[in-house]
Design a protein around this motif. Sequence first.
Motif, PDB file in Angstrom:
ATOM      1  N   ARG A  46       0.670   3.872  -3.029  1.00  0.00           N
ATOM      2  CA  ARG A  46       0.447   5.363  -2.830  1.00  0.00           C
ATOM      3  C   ARG A  46       1.417   6.470  -3.459  1.00  0.00           C
ATOM      4  O   ARG A  46       1.037   7.403  -4.113  1.00  0.00           O
ATOM      5  CB  ARG A  46       0.367   5.724  -1.274  1.00  0.00           C
ATOM      6  CG  ARG A  46       0.007   7.315  -1.070  1.00  0.00           C
ATOM      7  CD  ARG A  46      -0.170   7.359   0.722  1.00  0.00           C
ATOM      8  NE  ARG A  46      -0.318   8.708   0.788  1.00  0.00           N
ATOM      9  CZ  ARG A  46      -0.286   9.349   2.047  1.00  0.00           C
ATOM     10  NH1 ARG A  46      -0.181   8.397   3.078  1.00  0.00           N
ATOM     11  NH2 ARG A  46      -0.436  10.593   2.192  1.00  0.00           N
ATOM     12  N   ASP A 101      -8.450   1.376  -8.362  1.00  0.00           N
ATOM     13  CA  ASP A 101      -7.744   1.437  -7.211  1.00  0.00           C
ATOM     14  C   ASP A 101      -6.491   1.593  -7.542  1.00  0.00           C
ATOM     15  O   ASP A 101      -6.006   1.935  -8.706  1.00  0.00           O
ATOM     16  CB  ASP A 101      -7.805   0.004  -6.323  1.00  0.00           C
ATOM     17  CG  ASP A 101      -7.409  -1.155  -7.155  1.00  0.00           C
ATOM     18  OD1 ASP A 101      -6.701  -1.147  -8.111  1.00  0.00           O
ATOM     19  OD2 ASP A 101      -7.793  -2.317  -6.817  1.00  0.00           O
ATOM     20  N   PRO A 161       0.856  -0.971   0.035  1.00  0.00           N
ATOM     21  CA  PRO A 161       0.048  -0.033  -0.023  1.00  0.00           C
ATOM     22  C   PRO A 161       0.882   1.170   0.004  1.00  0.00           C
ATOM     23  O   PRO A 161       0.448   2.234  -0.756  1.00  0.00           O
ATOM     24  CB  PRO A 161      -0.703  -0.063   1.484  1.00  0.00           C
ATOM     25  CG  PRO A 161      -0.954  -1.485   1.331  1.00  0.00           C
ATOM     26  CD  PRO A 161       0.447  -2.028   1.175  1.00  0.00           C
TER      27      PRO A 161
END
Length: 240
Positions: free
Chosen positions: A185, A204, A181
């Motif tokens: 990002r 996503d 993650p």
Amino acid sequence: MTGGRGRHLVPLAGTAFRAECVRLAVVLATLTDADLDRPTPCPPWAVRDLVAHVRTGAGRLVDMLAAPAPPRAEVDAAGYFGPAKFTPQVDADRIADARRAARGPATPSGSTEAVATAAAFTAAWRATDAAVRTQPADRVVRTRHGDPMTVYEFLVTRVVEVGVHGLDLAMALHREPWLTPAAARVIADLFTGGRPVPAGLGWDRLTLVRKTTGRAPLTPAEQRIITAHPFPHLSLTTQT
């Protein structure tokens, strides 16, 4: 080029780099020597060549930080991935360098080539992590292409290298993507300039990274949306 985005990403980029390298190291520790010969989506590289490329990229900051600092930064992470990095000669040199690096490291007696490969990657990224921790975020370094960049901007490019090529390795090894993650990002923020993706895409972060870098094809509907509502992004080749 020391804008707010860069300052904000200093801790995040460092965290993302460590997280993604740890994740890749765990995967590498499970490989066999036969796995190293698998073909990848980055021809003509096999897994061993692609891992060598990622290892070299992950370790670059050590020598860069040991060299004298240029007077000022002139290139940010997005600028680093400009067209000059993907000329035929640069690509040929990149391919040859990875193949040379893949002939090492030496395999200790009683070990395997896969174990040595995993250990060499771990040593490389940990050396970079240790070197970065001793430097201010605005320390300027010079890349092998001659670009003067701040440490944090170059570290963002390392997250891209390890994260995006991790997708390539996952494909080669027939495994699910393991993009962390934190890395997702950082990469997504770089590709979009921190802006939301156009309405209607519904991506996503993993999907955004795969679609933007060509690791997954755009559907006709997605292509129409992007054409009508372009957003800042990088068009990376498979051999970043």
